[in-house]
Design a protein around this motif. Sequence first.
Motif, PDB file in Angstrom:
ATOM      1  N   LEU A  99      -6.679  14.567  -8.755  1.00 29.17           N
ATOM      2  CA  LEU A  99      -7.358  13.912  -7.624  1.00 29.17           C
ATOM      3  C   LEU A  99      -7.591  12.435  -7.957  1.00 29.17           C
ATOM      4  O   LEU A  99      -6.800  11.578  -7.622  1.00 29.17           O
ATOM      5  CB  LEU A  99      -8.687  14.627  -7.345  1.00 29.17           C
ATOM      6  N   GLY A 100      -8.682  12.151  -8.661  1.00 26.97           N
ATOM      7  CA  GLY A 100      -9.088  10.767  -8.898  1.00 26.97           C
ATOM      8  C   GLY A 100      -8.068   9.942  -9.667  1.00 26.97           C
ATOM      9  O   GLY A 100      -7.687   8.840  -9.240  1.00 26.97           O
ATOM     10  N   THR A 101      -7.603  10.461 -10.793  1.00 28.06           N
ATOM     11  CA  THR A 101      -6.688   9.679 -11.635  1.00 28.06           C
ATOM     12  C   THR A 101      -5.360   9.469 -10.915  1.00 28.06           C
ATOM     13  O   THR A 101      -4.782   8.379 -10.960  1.00 28.06           O
ATOM     14  CB  THR A 101      -6.472  10.399 -12.989  1.00 28.06           C
ATOM     15  N   PHE A 102      -4.904  10.501 -10.220  1.00 27.98           N
ATOM     16  CA  PHE A 102      -3.649  10.399  -9.461  1.00 27.98           C
ATOM     17  C   PHE A 102      -3.770   9.335  -8.368  1.00 27.98           C
ATOM     18  O   PHE A 102      -2.917   8.454  -8.227  1.00 27.98           O
ATOM     19  CB  PHE A 102      -3.310  11.768  -8.861  1.00 27.98           C
ATOM     20  N   VAL A 103      -4.852   9.414  -7.606  1.00 27.14           N
ATOM     21  CA  VAL A 103      -5.039   8.482  -6.477  1.00 27.14           C
ATOM     22  C   VAL A 103      -5.151   7.044  -6.999  1.00 27.14           C
ATOM     23  O   VAL A 103      -4.499   6.128  -6.484  1.00 27.14           O
ATOM     24  CB  VAL A 103      -6.293   8.871  -5.657  1.00 27.14           C
ATOM     25  N   HIS A 104      -5.952   6.865  -8.030  1.00 28.38           N
ATOM     26  CA  HIS A 104      -6.107   5.526  -8.594  1.00 28.38           C
ATOM     27  C   HIS A 104      -4.746   4.974  -9.045  1.00 28.38           C
ATOM     28  O   HIS A 104      -4.395   3.829  -8.755  1.00 28.38           O
ATOM     29  CB  HIS A 104      -7.093   5.580  -9.779  1.00 28.38           C
ATOM     30  N   GLY A 105      -3.972   5.815  -9.717  1.00 27.96           N
ATOM     31  CA  GLY A 105      -2.653   5.375 -10.215  1.00 27.96           C
ATOM     32  C   GLY A 105      -1.725   4.995  -9.065  1.00 27.96           C
ATOM     33  O   GLY A 105      -1.014   3.989  -9.141  1.00 27.96           O
ATOM     34  N   LYS A 106      -1.740   5.776  -8.002  1.00 33.25           N
ATOM     35  CA  LYS A 106      -0.853   5.481  -6.862  1.00 33.25           C
ATOM     36  C   LYS A 106      -1.266   4.174  -6.175  1.00 33.25           C
ATOM     37  O   LYS A 106      -0.420   3.356  -5.841  1.00 33.25           O
ATOM     38  CB  LYS A 106      -0.894   6.619  -5.829  1.00 33.25           C
ATOM     39  N   LEU A 107      -2.572   4.006  -5.961  1.00 30.55           N
ATOM     40  CA  LEU A 107      -3.035   2.774  -5.302  1.00 30.55           C
ATOM     41  C   LEU A 107      -2.609   1.562  -6.129  1.00 30.55           C
ATOM     42  O   LEU A 107      -2.149   0.555  -5.593  1.00 30.55           O
ATOM     43  CB  LEU A 107      -4.559   2.794  -5.129  1.00 30.55           C
ATOM     44  N   LYS A 108      -2.738   1.685  -7.450  1.00 23.71           N
ATOM     45  CA  LYS A 108      -2.319   0.587  -8.333  1.00 23.71           C
ATOM     46  C   LYS A 108      -0.818   0.337  -8.187  1.00 23.71           C
ATOM     47  O   LYS A 108      -0.375  -0.799  -8.043  1.00 23.71           O
ATOM     48  CB  LYS A 108      -2.583   0.941  -9.807  1.00 23.71           C
ATOM     49  N   GLY A 142       0.390  -1.567  -5.309  1.00 21.72           N
ATOM     50  CA  GLY A 142      -0.015  -2.973  -5.242  1.00 21.72           C
ATOM     51  C   GLY A 142      -1.204  -3.214  -4.327  1.00 21.72           C
ATOM     52  O   GLY A 142      -1.399  -4.330  -3.822  1.00 21.72           O
ATOM     53  N   ILE A 143      -2.020  -2.175  -4.087  1.00 21.73           N
ATOM     54  CA  ILE A 143      -3.198  -2.351  -3.225  1.00 21.73           C
ATOM     55  C   ILE A 143      -4.224  -3.221  -3.965  1.00 21.73           C
ATOM     56  O   ILE A 143      -4.467  -3.003  -5.160  1.00 21.73           O
ATOM     57  CB  ILE A 143      -3.845  -0.973  -2.919  1.00 21.73           C
ATOM     58  N   ARG A 144      -4.819  -4.152  -3.256  1.00 26.73           N
ATOM     59  CA  ARG A 144      -5.825  -5.015  -3.882  1.00 26.73           C
ATOM     60  C   ARG A 144      -7.079  -4.204  -4.209  1.00 26.73           C
ATOM     61  O   ARG A 144      -7.651  -3.555  -3.334  1.00 26.73           O
ATOM     62  CB  ARG A 144      -6.224  -6.152  -2.937  1.00 26.73           C
ATOM     63  N   MET A 145      -7.454  -4.239  -5.485  1.00 21.51           N
ATOM     64  CA  MET A 145      -8.700  -3.570  -5.895  1.00 21.51           C
ATOM     65  C   MET A 145      -9.345  -4.482  -6.931  1.00 21.51           C
ATOM     66  O   MET A 145      -8.675  -4.869  -7.891  1.00 21.51           O
ATOM     67  CB  MET A 145      -8.414  -2.230  -6.587  1.00 21.51           C
ATOM     68  N   LEU A 185       0.119  -8.467   2.468  1.00 18.67           N
ATOM     69  CA  LEU A 185       0.912  -9.046   1.375  1.00 18.67           C
ATOM     70  C   LEU A 185       2.262  -9.532   1.873  1.00 18.67           C
ATOM     71  O   LEU A 185       2.986 -10.227   1.169  1.00 18.67           O
ATOM     72  CB  LEU A 185       1.124  -8.004   0.256  1.00 18.67           C
ATOM     73  N   SER A 186       2.612  -9.118   3.099  1.00 23.30           N
ATOM     74  CA  SER A 186       3.866  -9.583   3.693  1.00 23.30           C
ATOM     75  C   SER A 186       3.611  -9.839   5.175  1.00 23.30           C
ATOM     76  O   SER A 186       2.953  -9.021   5.841  1.00 23.30           O
ATOM     77  CB  SER A 186       4.943  -8.512   3.519  1.00 23.30           C
ATOM     78  N   PRO A 187       4.103 -10.949   5.710  1.00 24.27           N
ATOM     79  CA  PRO A 187       3.869 -11.246   7.130  1.00 24.27           C
ATOM     80  C   PRO A 187       4.828 -10.497   8.046  1.00 24.27           C
ATOM     81  O   PRO A 187       4.664 -10.493   9.263  1.00 24.27           O
ATOM     82  CB  PRO A 187       4.122 -12.756   7.206  1.00 24.27           C
ATOM     83  N   ILE A 188       5.815  -9.830   7.455  1.00 23.03           N
ATOM     84  CA  ILE A 188       6.858  -9.222   8.297  1.00 23.03           C
ATOM     85  C   ILE A 188       6.531  -7.765   8.605  1.00 23.03           C
ATOM     86  O   ILE A 188       6.398  -6.942   7.693  1.00 23.03           O
ATOM     87  CB  ILE A 188       8.238  -9.286   7.591  1.00 23.03           C
ATOM     88  N   MET A 189       6.419  -7.474   9.910  1.00 25.13           N
ATOM     89  CA  MET A 189       6.174  -6.079  10.285  1.00 25.13           C
ATOM     90  C   MET A 189       7.474  -5.301  10.128  1.00 25.13           C
ATOM     91  O   MET A 189       8.474  -5.622  10.776  1.00 25.13           O
ATOM     92  CB  MET A 189       5.674  -5.966  11.730  1.00 25.13           C
TER      93      MET A 189
END
Length: 403
Positions: free
Chosen positions: A229-238, A241-244, A360-364
């Motif tokens: 749960l927690g470790t997996f989610v944290h690793g994926k968000l990292k 490239g999600i800003r944290m 992080l990118s202006p292109i949709m």
Amino acid sequence: MENLSRRRVLTLGAGLGLVGAATPSTAWAWSSAGSIAGTDTITDPWGVWDDATDPLVASLLRDGQIPAVNTAFDKWVNNGDALPSGIPAGLTTYLQQHNRLPSWADQTKLNRAAQFNKRMSMYLFLLYGLGSGIMSTVIPREARNVYWSEGGADMKARAAKTFTYGYDLSAIDAFQPSGHFVVTSNKTRLTHAAVRHLLPQSAKWRAVTDDQDFIPISNGDILITFHSLGTFVHGKLKSWGIRMSAAEEDAFLHMWQVALHLLGVRDDFIPASWAAAKQQSAYALTPIMAPTPEGIDLADILLGLTSQIDLGVTKGFQREFARYLLSDKVGDWLKLPRDYAARTLIEVGWPAYVAFREGLSPIMPTGFSMFDRFVRGLAMLFLNNGTSATYTPITIPTGNRPG
Ligand code: HEM
């Protein structure tokens, strides 16, 4: 009684260094130097259960008091609620001691975690739901436990109850008097204690479990699930490239540390940093993942539940997304069907979707609306369960899987 004495023998034997302790594969060697206790000792968490809770719940089950407890628990929901009346005195005393945050809980961090959860909510629904939920089916003990316990026969209700936990944990007031999480954790801890008493009575479970897992849901097992749960989610968000901020990452960990404490995990097993958590996860979770007939069945049921609602994507896309999150090795174990076209779409489109969403990118990207519908659809699926009349309370089981 037989199980209790086996357990005592194991604990004694482990203490004397006579047995390799109840690990799924190797002896535990993770030092508590990396834990929040900060001591430098090595205790095997696969040989530690929940001494504060297990005997109490076993006696409530033996005395037939659990149905009345469940009824009394029905209206006990908010952290700030008075303890329910009409429950056995021993349970009241227990709850007076355990229905509270640990002394080391930090409200500032918990509030920051709540804000972070709010900002991350779309990703969290996806990652916990389609990632962690399916990963639990390749954690052999968890899959067998869930399958052969009472709730295993009705996975829709079980998934709804598990979601209650996730929803209560991620709510903005999770740890406040108006929130639910402390109460929900206590109900879950009592449920786990019931499972420890009940599952060893199931001949079907005993026939499939590994010989050292004669009492389920040890502290080690709970840690493994935390990493899914927690470790997996944290690793994926990292990795996406999600800003944290460092403070947000720390707060998210702190929330999980408190959650583990509330489930009865000892402080000397709870990782003190994400680095320690990753190390523990690589050590304890990664090597034990494997398919089981129970897990394959559960994954199919869980993915089937998610495809019941229209997420604007095909079943093939949804299965490929689970593969994308968890690896093809896991996907192959679970016999998830392939859809190579959907996979290409995901591999190209998902990073572009995240980059656009995160500014992080202006292109949709071209697939934006499809991914957006998918993510929002999943969120709605969970939110419907969490907020509507279908809110499913956690109840303590009194038996095993029927039949
Ligand atoms: C029940 C959460 C670890 C096996 C539950 C419930 C929740 C929950 C919310 C109540 C909902 C329900 O009855 O389905 C968690 C969390 C964990 C964890 C957050 C760790 C962070 C584990 C582990 C195992 C396990 C490690 C087994 C190895 C079960 C079983 C039930 C249960 C068998 C009872 C299902 C039934 O009613 O038949 N858990 N759990 N859990 N959990 Fe866990």
